[in-house]
Structure formats: C-alpha cells, structure tokens
Design a protein around this motif. Structure first.
Motif, PDB file in Angstrom:
ATOM      1  N   VAL A 128       0.862  -1.189   0.000  1.00  0.00           N
ATOM      2  CA  VAL A 128       0.000   0.000   0.000  1.00  0.00           C
ATOM      3  C   VAL A 128       0.897   1.237   0.000  1.00  0.00           C
ATOM      4  CG1 VAL A 128      -1.837   1.236   1.215  1.00  0.00           C
ATOM      5  CG2 VAL A 128      -1.792  -1.256   1.271  1.00  0.00           C
ATOM      6  N   ASN A 129       0.857   1.976  -1.094  1.00  0.00           N
ATOM      7  CA  ASN A 129       1.743   3.143  -1.270  1.00  0.00           C
ATOM      8  C   ASN A 129       3.204   2.797  -0.948  1.00  0.00           C
ATOM      9  OD1 ASN A 129      -0.209   4.941  -2.200  1.00  0.00           O
ATOM     10  ND2 ASN A 129      -0.783   5.567  -0.131  1.00  0.00           N
ATOM     11  N   GLY A 130       3.609   1.588  -1.317  1.00  0.00           N
ATOM     12  CA  GLY A 130       5.007   1.193  -1.144  1.00  0.00           C
ATOM     13  C   GLY A 130       5.320   0.524   0.182  1.00  0.00           C
ATOM     14  N   ASP A 139      -6.120 -12.077   8.994  1.00  0.00           N
ATOM     15  CA  ASP A 139      -5.675 -10.679   9.031  1.00  0.00           C
ATOM     16  C   ASP A 139      -6.624  -9.815   8.206  1.00  0.00           C
ATOM     17  OD1 ASP A 139      -3.509 -11.691  10.382  1.00  0.00           O
ATOM     18  OD2 ASP A 139      -1.992 -11.096   8.913  1.00  0.00           O
ATOM     19  N   PHE A 140      -6.798  -8.592   8.675  1.00  0.00           N
ATOM     20  CA  PHE A 140      -7.653  -7.619   7.985  1.00  0.00           C
ATOM     21  C   PHE A 140      -6.752  -6.479   7.478  1.00  0.00           C
ATOM     22  CE2 PHE A 140      -9.843  -3.496   9.250  1.00  0.00           C
ATOM     23  CZ  PHE A 140     -10.440  -3.300   8.018  1.00  0.00           C
ATOM     24  N   ILE A 141      -6.807  -6.232   6.171  1.00  0.00           N
ATOM     25  CA  ILE A 141      -5.912  -5.267   5.521  1.00  0.00           C
ATOM     26  C   ILE A 141      -6.760  -4.195   4.833  1.00  0.00           C
ATOM     27  CG2 ILE A 141      -4.014  -5.036   3.821  1.00  0.00           C
ATOM     28  CD1 ILE A 141      -3.467  -7.258   5.940  1.00  0.00           C
ATOM     29  N   ILE A 142      -6.296  -2.952   4.918  1.00  0.00           N
ATOM     30  CA  ILE A 142      -7.024  -1.849   4.269  1.00  0.00           C
ATOM     31  C   ILE A 142      -6.231  -1.298   3.090  1.00  0.00           C
ATOM     32  CG2 ILE A 142      -7.902   0.505   4.581  1.00  0.00           C
ATOM     33  CD1 ILE A 142      -8.154  -0.075   7.550  1.00  0.00           C
ATOM     34  N   THR A 143      -6.884  -1.120   1.957  1.00  0.00           N
ATOM     35  CA  THR A 143      -6.294  -0.293   0.895  1.00  0.00           C
ATOM     36  C   THR A 143      -7.248   0.882   0.683  1.00  0.00           C
ATOM     37  OG1 THR A 143      -7.183  -1.847  -0.728  1.00  0.00           O
ATOM     38  CG2 THR A 143      -4.864  -1.960  -0.335  1.00  0.00           C
ATOM     39  N   PRO A 144      -6.869   2.044   1.240  1.00  0.00           N
ATOM     40  CA  PRO A 144      -7.765   3.196   1.218  1.00  0.00           C
ATOM     41  C   PRO A 144      -7.990   3.730  -0.195  1.00  0.00           C
ATOM     42  CG  PRO A 144      -5.925   3.535   2.758  1.00  0.00           C
ATOM     43  CD  PRO A 144      -5.592   2.345   1.918  1.00  0.00           C
ATOM     44  N   SER A 145      -9.036   4.500  -0.327  1.00  0.00           N
ATOM     45  CA  SER A 145      -9.358   5.175  -1.580  1.00  0.00           C
ATOM     46  C   SER A 145      -8.109   5.874  -2.138  1.00  0.00           C
ATOM     47  CB  SER A 145     -10.447   6.212  -1.287  1.00  0.00           C
ATOM     48  OG  SER A 145     -10.709   6.987  -2.423  1.00  0.00           O
ATOM     49  N   MET A 146      -7.832   5.649  -3.412  1.00  0.00           N
ATOM     50  CA  MET A 146      -6.742   6.275  -4.172  1.00  0.00           C
ATOM     51  C   MET A 146      -5.324   5.933  -3.674  1.00  0.00           C
ATOM     52  SD  MET A 146      -8.292   7.299  -6.680  1.00  0.00           S
ATOM     53  CE  MET A 146      -7.248   8.110  -7.859  1.00  0.00           C
ATOM     54  N   ALA A 147      -5.177   4.896  -2.841  1.00  0.00           N
ATOM     55  CA  ALA A 147      -3.829   4.446  -2.451  1.00  0.00           C
ATOM     56  C   ALA A 147      -3.347   3.442  -3.506  1.00  0.00           C
ATOM     57  CB  ALA A 147      -3.864   3.802  -1.071  1.00  0.00           C
ATOM     58  N   TRP A 148      -2.102   3.610  -3.928  1.00  0.00           N
ATOM     59  CA  TRP A 148      -1.519   2.644  -4.877  1.00  0.00           C
ATOM     60  C   TRP A 148      -1.402   1.290  -4.194  1.00  0.00           C
ATOM     61  CZ3 TRP A 148      -1.331   3.977  -9.751  1.00  0.00           C
ATOM     62  CH2 TRP A 148      -1.094   5.311 -10.116  1.00  0.00           C
ATOM     63  N   HIS A 149      -1.796   0.240  -4.878  1.00  0.00           N
ATOM     64  CA  HIS A 149      -1.631  -1.090  -4.274  1.00  0.00           C
ATOM     65  C   HIS A 149      -1.379  -2.154  -5.332  1.00  0.00           C
ATOM     66  CE1 HIS A 149      -5.917  -0.451  -5.066  1.00  0.00           C
ATOM     67  NE2 HIS A 149      -6.056  -1.751  -5.220  1.00  0.00           N
ATOM     68  N   GLU A 184       5.049  -2.422 -12.924  1.00  0.00           N
ATOM     69  CA  GLU A 184       4.221  -3.509 -12.399  1.00  0.00           C
ATOM     70  C   GLU A 184       3.952  -3.336 -10.897  1.00  0.00           C
ATOM     71  OE1 GLU A 184       5.923  -7.508 -12.383  1.00  0.00           O
ATOM     72  OE2 GLU A 184       4.048  -8.243 -13.269  1.00  0.00           O
ATOM     73  N   GLN A 185       5.000  -2.911 -10.171  1.00  0.00           N
ATOM     74  CA  GLN A 185       4.837  -2.716  -8.733  1.00  0.00           C
ATOM     75  C   GLN A 185       5.224  -1.306  -8.330  1.00  0.00           C
ATOM     76  OE1 GLN A 185       7.120  -6.465  -7.457  1.00  0.00           O
ATOM     77  NE2 GLN A 185       5.306  -6.491  -6.173  1.00  0.00           N
ATOM     78  N   PHE A 186       4.567  -0.789  -7.316  1.00  0.00           N
ATOM     79  CA  PHE A 186       4.917   0.502  -6.757  1.00  0.00           C
ATOM     80  C   PHE A 186       6.239   0.333  -6.003  1.00  0.00           C
ATOM     81  CE2 PHE A 186       4.611   4.089  -3.847  1.00  0.00           C
ATOM     82  CZ  PHE A 186       4.064   5.073  -4.658  1.00  0.00           C
ATOM     83  N   PRO A 187       7.198   1.272  -6.146  1.00  0.00           N
ATOM     84  CA  PRO A 187       8.507   1.064  -5.505  1.00  0.00           C
ATOM     85  C   PRO A 187       8.399   0.920  -3.988  1.00  0.00           C
ATOM     86  CG  PRO A 187       8.440   3.121  -6.803  1.00  0.00           C
ATOM     87  CD  PRO A 187       7.078   2.528  -6.874  1.00  0.00           C
ATOM     88  N   ASP A 188       9.222   0.023  -3.427  1.00  0.00           N
ATOM     89  CA  ASP A 188       9.237  -0.165  -1.982  1.00  0.00           C
ATOM     90  C   ASP A 188       9.594   1.139  -1.296  1.00  0.00           C
ATOM     91  OD1 ASP A 188       8.489  -2.771  -1.914  1.00  0.00           O
ATOM     92  OD2 ASP A 188      10.527  -3.587  -1.825  1.00  0.00           O
ATOM     93  N   GLY A 189       8.827   1.463  -0.266  1.00  0.00           N
ATOM     94  CA  GLY A 189       9.094   2.690   0.490  1.00  0.00           C
ATOM     95  C   GLY A 189       9.352   2.318   1.932  1.00  0.00           C
ATOM     96  N   GLN A 190       8.310   2.460   2.752  1.00  0.00           N
ATOM     97  CA  GLN A 190       8.439   2.119   4.178  1.00  0.00           C
ATOM     98  C   GLN A 190       8.590   0.611   4.327  1.00  0.00           C
ATOM     99  OE1 GLN A 190       8.768   4.787   5.427  1.00  0.00           O
ATOM    100  NE2 GLN A 190       7.056   6.219   5.294  1.00  0.00           N
TER     101      GLN A 190
END
Ligand code: GTQ
Length: 353
Positions: A128-130, A139-149, A184-190
């Motif tokens: 999610v956003n990196g 597990d429960f996971i959230i991908t919020p509105s307009m977050a890259w995933h 293909e994938q959003f760059p790793d961030g955090q």
C-alpha cells in the motif's frame, strides 16, 4: 361512477402521462407507494457461499487466466437476486481473490476503498503506497481510496482472500476514478510493519498527522484481535445480540477504520444463541473459526443457513436474524454502517417487538 366514465378517466390519464414522458416528467402519485415504503423493501437476499465448494472453482481460475492478464483474478460473489450487478448487497461488493506463488497483481489505485480479509495461505502480501504488508489467515488489511496497491505471493502455496469494496456506493454516486501505475509494482518505500509501529501502540509521534480519512494502520493481524477477544471474553458480559463483537477502529480518531466500510470481528462461544436482531446495515460475513447456524426471516418464513470455517454469507438490510453457534466461533464482517451513520440513516431493532 359508471365504468365508461372510469375508462374515460384512465384514457385521459394515459394520454396525459404519455405527454409528461415526452417532457421528462412523471406523476409521483402513481409511484409514491412503491417509492416511499413503511419499511425497507430489499431485493438482495440472505445467502451463503460454501467455501469447500467454490474453492475448487477459484483454484481452477489459475489455469484459465494468469494474474498478469486478469490484473485481479477474482471470483465476484454476487447476490443471487443481483446477478450481473457485481454486488453482494445493494451497497457492497465482495469477491475471492487468488494469487499463486510467484505471481504479481500489478499496481493500480481507485476511488473505491477496499479491504482484504485473508482466507487461506501464507506469504501473500499487499503493498500500500510502497509499504509491503504480509498477510496471514484472519488478518484484515485496508487499501484506502486512491492508495496505490499491488499484490503478490512470496510463499509456496495459493493465497486466497476476500475482497470487500464500497464499489456499488461509489458507482451510484459516480465518483469513480482509477489509474494504472506505469510499473508492475509501486517502488518499496516504508518497511513491512511501519504503519503498525507508527500507529499501533496507542502513541504517535509529536507533530504527526495522518493525511487521509482511513486508519493509517493498513494491517490488523488476527493473532492480536483473536487474543483480545479471548481475554475480553473472560471479563466482559456477552451481548445478547452479538456475542462479543469488536469494531476495527482508526486509532487516531476512535472512529471506523475505513471511511466508508465498517469492519468487525466477533466471538460466539459454543452453543451461544443470539436474540433476534434487525438492522439497516448490509453485512457480509467471513467465518474464521467454528461453525453454526443463522436463522433469518425472509417474508415470514424462517430460513436456516448453516455456516462453517471460510464460508462467506450475507444478511442484507432489515432481515430479522439470530445466530446459533455449534462450537467456539469467530466471524469477521463488514457493512455500510459507517456510511449510514454519517447520513443519519442507521437504525436497529433489538428483540422482536
Ligand atoms: O485488488 O485492487 O476484487 O481493484 C475488485 C477490484 C479487487 C483490487 C477486487 C479491485 C481489486
């Protein structure tokens, strides 16, 4: 009034209504009783998807299409009365998504908010956003509105989760947007677990203000929520309508974890029978542990739905229902309660009077 005068009136009205249609108008008085009803009139029906049966269909999809080609390889769970509408209830979408080892479901973002509830397999992740979040069953996971995933599977076995999206609500309003990420994938961030470290300990860094309306925690691990249910069950009274039901919250506000979807985990101990309950919420359930029955009134008839581990079932708005557990059971659920509450529309009825 004799019948020829009546015929004359209906002819006159029919002609008048025809003329109105031509002017994009319609007579309310012909529709008022169907439009504004004393109680909810709901098309969606209570229904169960037996995971032991659809699992085979889901695994079969891997030989029909790759995750790359599909972008999201998902079997949509459609309410039997809403066929072709991509809806499990009037307001919510649900599906079962499959990722095979080594596969990647490419990065995109969209205005509908999404949740994942993991059903089987280890080594699956959502970024999610990196921020990569590995996911375990429950597990429960959230991908919020307009977050890259994007999603992937670093493990050795198929990974399956339930997707829950507010897609029908967003579609209804029209505020639908979607972008593909150029890679293909959003760059790793955090690093993995960063948001949980930042916001999961009832503390936050001085000056830190999360910049969105959903919880900054992307992942609510089952091990933690299950332990909380277990410990609370020793010291807390059972709720006659819900057993022990906890809502996932945004720790920075105390409100619902997602801005458009309410999410819950509940415990029903062995042989627990809930009292009759009715709510305007449209709720989708995913059974994590245990088995039991749901007794639900559909047009004055009582329908009994048997549920067990990994099954998905729905109780749409305003169907009176009771739960009966055969064994200690934990059930995840999501609904439109938070939206209804914000709009002042939420109602519930406890007991049968
Ligand atoms: O994983 O992003 O079931 O965009 C439907 C639409 C999953 C996803 C769905 C989606 C996704």
């Amino acid at each position: 009034m004799n019948s020829s005068t009546q015929n004359q009136i209906s002819e006159e009205r029919a002609e008048y209504y025809g003329k109105l249609r031509g002017h994009s108008c319609a007579p309310l008085w012909e529709h008022l009783a169907q439009l504004v009803t004393p109680e909810p009139v709901i098309t969606a029906i209570p229904h169960l998807w037996d995971y032991s049966k659809i699992r085979e269909d889901l695994l079969h999809s891997a030989s029909v299409i790759t995750a790359e080609e599909a972008e999201r390889r998902v079997l949509m769970l459609e309410n039997p009365t809403l066929e072709g509408k991509a809806r499990i209830t009037e307001s919510m979408y649900a599906g079962l998504q499959l990722i095979m080892p080594g596969e990647i479901a490419r990065a995109h973002r969209h205005s509908p908010g999404a949740l994942r509830f993991i059903v089987e397999g280890s080594g699956g992740y959502t970024s999610v956003n990196g921020e990569k979040t590995y996911m375990e069953p429950g597990d429960f996971i959230i991908t919020p509105s307009m977050a890259w995933h994007d999603h992937g599977n670093d493990g050795d076995n198929p990974v399956v989760w339930m997707d829950g999206l507010d897609l029908p609500l967003v579609n209804h309003i029209g505020a639908m947007f979607m972008d593909h990420y150029p890679e293909e994938q959003f760059p790793d961030g955090q690093p993995h677990g960063d948001s949980y470290i930042r916001y999961g300990s009832n503390m936050r860094q001085v000056g830190a203000t999360p910049d969105r309306s959903d919880s900054p925690i992307f992942s609510y691990p089952y091990a933690k929520s299950r332990e909380t249910l277990e410990k609370l069950s020793k010291t807390t009274d059972w709720d006659p309508y819900h057993g022990l039901k906890l809502e996932y919250i945004d720790p920075t506000t105390g409100g619902a974890a997602m801005s458009t979807i309410s999410t819950f985990l509940q415990l029903l101990p062995k042989d627990f029978k809930t009292e009759e309950y009715q709510t305007t919420e449209n709720t989708t359930y995913s059974v994590v542990e245990g088995d039991g029955r749901l007794s639900v009134k559909v047009k004055n008839e009582t329908k009994v739905i048997k549920w067990k581990k990994n099954d998905v079932f729905v109780i749409p708005c305003w169907y009176p229902h009771k739960f009966i557990s055969n064994s200690d059971s934990t059930i995840f659920s999501f609904s439109d309660k938070v939206v209804q509450t914000k709009l002042g529309l939420f109602r519930e009825r406890r007991g049968n009077n």
